[in-house]
Design a protein around this motif. Structure first.
Motif, PDB file in Angstrom:
ATOM      1  N   PRO A 286     -60.213 -37.796 -72.439  1.00 46.46           N
ATOM      2  CA  PRO A 286     -59.230 -36.700 -72.503  1.00 46.46           C
ATOM      3  C   PRO A 286     -57.813 -37.291 -72.481  1.00 46.46           C
ATOM      4  N   TYR A 287     -56.873 -36.595 -73.071  1.00 43.42           N
ATOM      5  CA  TYR A 287     -55.497 -37.092 -73.063  1.00 43.42           C
ATOM      6  C   TYR A 287     -54.520 -35.921 -73.083  1.00 43.42           C
ATOM      7  N   ALA A 288     -53.290 -36.202 -72.651  1.00 39.96           N
ATOM      8  CA  ALA A 288     -52.248 -35.168 -72.629  1.00 39.96           C
ATOM      9  C   ALA A 288     -51.406 -35.273 -73.902  1.00 39.96           C
ATOM     10  N   PRO A 289     -50.708 -34.195 -74.293  1.00 35.78           N
ATOM     11  CA  PRO A 289     -49.840 -34.257 -75.476  1.00 35.78           C
ATOM     12  C   PRO A 289     -48.823 -35.389 -75.345  1.00 35.78           C
ATOM     13  N   GLY A 290     -48.553 -36.065 -76.464  1.00 36.08           N
ATOM     14  CA  GLY A 290     -47.600 -37.181 -76.456  1.00 36.08           C
ATOM     15  C   GLY A 290     -48.282 -38.538 -76.337  1.00 36.08           C
ATOM     16  N   SER A 291     -49.612 -38.518 -76.106  1.00 38.50           N
ATOM     17  CA  SER A 291     -50.332 -39.794 -75.916  1.00 38.50           C
ATOM     18  C   SER A 291     -50.525 -40.539 -77.236  1.00 38.50           C
ATOM     19  N   HIS A 292     -50.703 -41.835 -77.114  1.00 31.48           N
ATOM     20  CA  HIS A 292     -51.024 -42.663 -78.281  1.00 31.48           C
ATOM     21  C   HIS A 292     -52.147 -43.620 -77.917  1.00 31.48           C
ATOM     22  N   ILE A 293     -52.769 -44.173 -78.955  1.00 25.54           N
ATOM     23  CA  ILE A 293     -53.718 -45.270 -78.737  1.00 25.54           C
ATOM     24  C   ILE A 293     -53.166 -46.504 -79.442  1.00 25.54           C
ATOM     25  N   ASN A 294     -53.667 -47.655 -79.046  1.00 26.97           N
ATOM     26  CA  ASN A 294     -53.330 -48.899 -79.749  1.00 26.97           C
ATOM     27  C   ASN A 294     -54.542 -49.291 -80.578  1.00 26.97           C
ATOM     28  N   VAL A 295     -54.278 -49.754 -81.784  1.00 26.78           N
ATOM     29  CA  VAL A 295     -55.350 -50.109 -82.708  1.00 26.78           C
ATOM     30  C   VAL A 295     -55.162 -51.580 -83.103  1.00 26.78           C
TER      31      VAL A 295
ATOM     32  N   THR B 294     -46.516 -36.461 -85.608  1.00 23.07           N
ATOM     33  CA  THR B 294     -47.853 -36.687 -85.024  1.00 23.07           C
ATOM     34  C   THR B 294     -47.971 -36.266 -83.547  1.00 23.07           C
ATOM     35  N   PRO B 295     -47.070 -36.690 -82.649  1.00 20.20           N
ATOM     36  CA  PRO B 295     -47.255 -36.240 -81.254  1.00 20.20           C
ATOM     37  C   PRO B 295     -46.928 -34.770 -81.053  1.00 20.20           C
ATOM     38  N   MET B 296     -46.164 -34.193 -82.007  1.00 22.62           N
ATOM     39  CA  MET B 296     -45.686 -32.819 -81.841  1.00 22.62           C
ATOM     40  C   MET B 296     -46.791 -31.784 -82.063  1.00 22.62           C
ATOM     41  N   VAL B 297     -47.849 -32.154 -82.783  1.00 28.06           N
ATOM     42  CA  VAL B 297     -48.919 -31.192 -83.073  1.00 28.06           C
ATOM     43  C   VAL B 297     -49.570 -30.758 -81.753  1.00 28.06           C
ATOM     44  N   ALA B 298     -49.891 -31.735 -80.901  1.00 30.16           N
ATOM     45  CA  ALA B 298     -50.514 -31.400 -79.603  1.00 30.16           C
ATOM     46  C   ALA B 298     -49.510 -30.723 -78.680  1.00 30.16           C
ATOM     47  N   MET B 299     -48.238 -31.125 -78.762  1.00 29.87           N
ATOM     48  CA  MET B 299     -47.227 -30.489 -77.894  1.00 29.87           C
ATOM     49  C   MET B 299     -47.096 -29.005 -78.232  1.00 29.87           C
ATOM     50  N   ALA B 300     -47.082 -28.692 -79.538  1.00 30.90           N
ATOM     51  CA  ALA B 300     -46.955 -27.299 -79.961  1.00 30.90           C
ATOM     52  C   ALA B 300     -48.127 -26.476 -79.428  1.00 30.90           C
ATOM     53  N   SER B 301     -49.353 -27.004 -79.555  1.00 35.21           N
ATOM     54  CA  SER B 301     -50.521 -26.255 -79.072  1.00 35.21           C
ATOM     55  C   SER B 301     -50.446 -26.049 -77.570  1.00 35.21           C
ATOM     56  N   ALA B 302     -50.020 -27.097 -76.847  1.00 32.87           N
ATOM     57  CA  ALA B 302     -49.961 -26.984 -75.388  1.00 32.87           C
ATOM     58  C   ALA B 302     -48.934 -25.946 -74.977  1.00 32.87           C
ATOM     59  N   LEU B 303     -47.767 -25.940 -75.623  1.00 35.45           N
ATOM     60  CA  LEU B 303     -46.739 -24.960 -75.270  1.00 35.45           C
ATOM     61  C   LEU B 303     -47.201 -23.550 -75.616  1.00 35.45           C
ATOM     62  N   ALA B 304     -47.900 -23.425 -76.754  1.00 36.88           N
ATOM     63  CA  ALA B 304     -48.396 -22.102 -77.157  1.00 36.88           C
ATOM     64  C   ALA B 304     -49.383 -21.575 -76.114  1.00 36.88           C
ATOM     65  N   ARG B 305     -50.220 -22.475 -75.584  1.00 37.49           N
ATOM     66  CA  ARG B 305     -51.213 -22.045 -74.578  1.00 37.49           C
ATOM     67  C   ARG B 305     -50.546 -21.546 -73.300  1.00 37.49           C
ATOM     68  N   THR B 306     -49.398 -22.161 -72.942  1.00 34.59           N
ATOM     69  CA  THR B 306     -48.754 -21.763 -71.678  1.00 34.59           C
ATOM     70  C   THR B 306     -47.921 -20.505 -71.833  1.00 34.59           C
ATOM     71  N   GLY B 307     -47.701 -20.070 -73.059  1.00 31.59           N
ATOM     72  CA  GLY B 307     -46.864 -18.891 -73.272  1.00 31.59           C
ATOM     73  C   GLY B 307     -45.380 -19.193 -73.140  1.00 31.59           C
ATOM     74  N   ALA B 308     -45.012 -20.478 -73.178  1.00 30.04           N
ATOM     75  CA  ALA B 308     -43.601 -20.874 -73.035  1.00 30.04           C
ATOM     76  C   ALA B 308     -42.795 -20.416 -74.251  1.00 30.04           C
ATOM     77  N   SER B 309     -41.483 -20.389 -74.082  1.00 31.10           N
ATOM     78  CA  SER B 309     -40.591 -20.081 -75.200  1.00 31.10           C
ATOM     79  C   SER B 309     -40.286 -21.404 -75.907  1.00 31.10           C
ATOM     80  N   TRP B 310     -40.679 -21.513 -77.156  1.00 30.38           N
ATOM     81  CA  TRP B 310     -40.472 -22.783 -77.850  1.00 30.38           C
ATOM     82  C   TRP B 310     -40.370 -22.570 -79.358  1.00 30.38           C
ATOM     83  N   ARG B 311     -39.735 -23.549 -80.022  1.00 30.29           N
ATOM     84  CA  ARG B 311     -39.665 -23.602 -81.488  1.00 30.29           C
ATOM     85  C   ARG B 311     -39.803 -25.044 -81.898  1.00 30.29           C
ATOM     86  N   MET B 312     -40.246 -25.235 -83.131  1.00 29.46           N
ATOM     87  CA  MET B 312     -40.268 -26.587 -83.671  1.00 29.46           C
ATOM     88  C   MET B 312     -39.460 -26.630 -84.960  1.00 29.46           C
TER      89      MET B 312
END
Ligand SMILES: Cc1cc2nc3c(=O)[nH]c(=O)nc-3n(C[C@H](O)[C@H](O)[C@H](O)COP(=O)(O)OP(=O)(O)OC[C@H]3O[C@@H](n4cnc5c(N)ncnc54)[C@H](O)[C@@H]3O)c2cc1C
Length: 323
Positions: free
Chosen positions: A35-44, A122-140
């Motif tokens: 599992p990971y939080a929005p903003g995470s990356h992996i090294n390849v 790339t990191p913003m896709v998960a951030m947008a979903s997370a903010l949408a889930r919390t009901g926060a006020s946000w725009r991208m």
């Protein structure tokens, strides 16, 4: 390193082009995805000129526990990490690390503005979903060269509708950072991932608006500077060093290869550990870091050896190391 890297094997289960120069890879780790939080990356792990190396890639979307999704932009003027990734076929195996997060999303603010520049989506896709889930006020605001270059835009628009705005340069639509920042609620946060010029402009507007520096969160992908990379000489008179820094190597790589001790950590111009004193420069310095302040960059007294370069001649440096 700021964290230990543990490597495991994954299979490339799917590849799809999400824009002309952006390729998405779905990676299925043999030991399962963490599992990971929005903003995470992996090294390849990559192979560049026959030598092992690694590159970081932000995780796209929230993940379903079975795989990681990454998207890699093809770099023409690069040392070869992205070229290596683009050479891999479906079914290939590669080594990767578990997710790490240097760009965490802080919840509980009255408003959020996400700004993505190009591959910085790339990191913003998960951030947008997370903010949408919390009901926060946000725009991208998604800044890209054109509609065709805007990877993941269809999915984002389908999920989040009018919260996703675009500024495409081929349509002549500029991002007015001063106006966007002025319209934000007090205590709002800005999350930005994109090229250095966009980040520099956002930092200047943010400071001009009198907002707390800590509320502008960003991640850079160690991308290019103001000039195309070119070879130059690096000299350290105290150590009798006079070396050529090739176009595809950094000052840090070159000094390390010659056995010169330089402390370093992030290797992408963020932590400042590899900052060296500049004794002189013939030509100009292309500061590519986000560690030194604008004032420090203008004074040209210091340089981040891991990313910044000289153009048009040579640079004379000194290291902190005293035997
Ligand atoms: C946390 C994190 C997340 C990332 N996420 C993504 C992602 O989601 N998608 C993605 O495509 N990339 C991402 N990156 C960038 C990625 O790790 C690689 O840097 C990228 O794929 C380019 O690698 P490369 O070897 O092809 O190019 P590099 O050689 O690393 O070149 C990249 C840029 O640096 C410049 N450059 C080339 N040579 C030099 C040099 N000698 N000295 C200084 N600059 C030079 C080039 O002009 C080019 O603009 C991320 C990076 C980080 C740190």
């Amino acid at each position: 390193m700021r964290y230990a890297l543990t490597w495991s094997t994954a299979r490339i289960a799917n590849i799809r082009d999400v824009a002309p120069t952006i390729r998405e890879f779905t990676l299925v780790p043999e030991e399962g995805a963490r599992p990971y939080a929005p903003g995470s990356h992996i090294n390849v792990a990559v192979v560049i000129d026959g030598q092992p190396d690694h590159r970081s890639y932000s995780l796209v979307g929230a993940g379903d526990g079975s795989c990681y999704r990454i998207a890699v932009r093809q770099h023409e003027d690069s040392r070869g990490g992205s070229r290596y990734m683009w050479s891999l076929p479906e079914g290939a195996r590669l080594s990767l690390t578990e997710p790490h997060n240097l760009f965490p999303l802080e919840f509980g603010r009255p408003e959020y503005l996400l700004i993505a520049g190009g591959i910085g989506i790339t990191p913003m896709v998960a951030m947008a979903s997370a903010l949408a889930r919390t009901g926060a006020s946000w725009r991208m605001i998604y800044v890209a060269k054109s509609l065709t270059d805007a990877a993941f835009l269809d999915d984002l628009a389908a999920q989040h509708g009018a919260r996703i705005e675009t500024r495409f340069s081929d349509e002549g639509r500029r991002l007015d950072l001063d106006a966007e920042i002025a319209a934000l609620a007090p205590e709002a946060q800005l999350y930005l991932c994109g090229p250095l010029r966009l980040l520099d402009a956002a930092r200047a507007s943010w400071a001009k608006a009198g907002r707390a520096a800590a509320d502008l969160r960003f991640e850079t992908f160690a991308s290019g500077g103001l000039f195309a990379p070119e070879p130059f000489r690096v000299k350290i008179p105290r150590l009798g060093v006079d070396l050529e820094v090739p176009v595809d190597r950094t000052i840090l790589d070159t000094l390390e290869a010659a056995g010169v001790d330089v402390m370093a950590d992030c290797r992408r111009g963020e932590c400042g550990l590899c900052v060296l004193d500049v004794l002189g420069v013939e030509g100009a310095i292309d500061h590519r870091d986000v560690f030194l302040s604008d004032h420090e960059k203008q004074s040209n007294a210091k340089i981040c050896a891991c990313v910044s370069r000289a153009v048009g001649g040579s640079i004379t440096l000194d290291t902190a190391y005293r035997p």
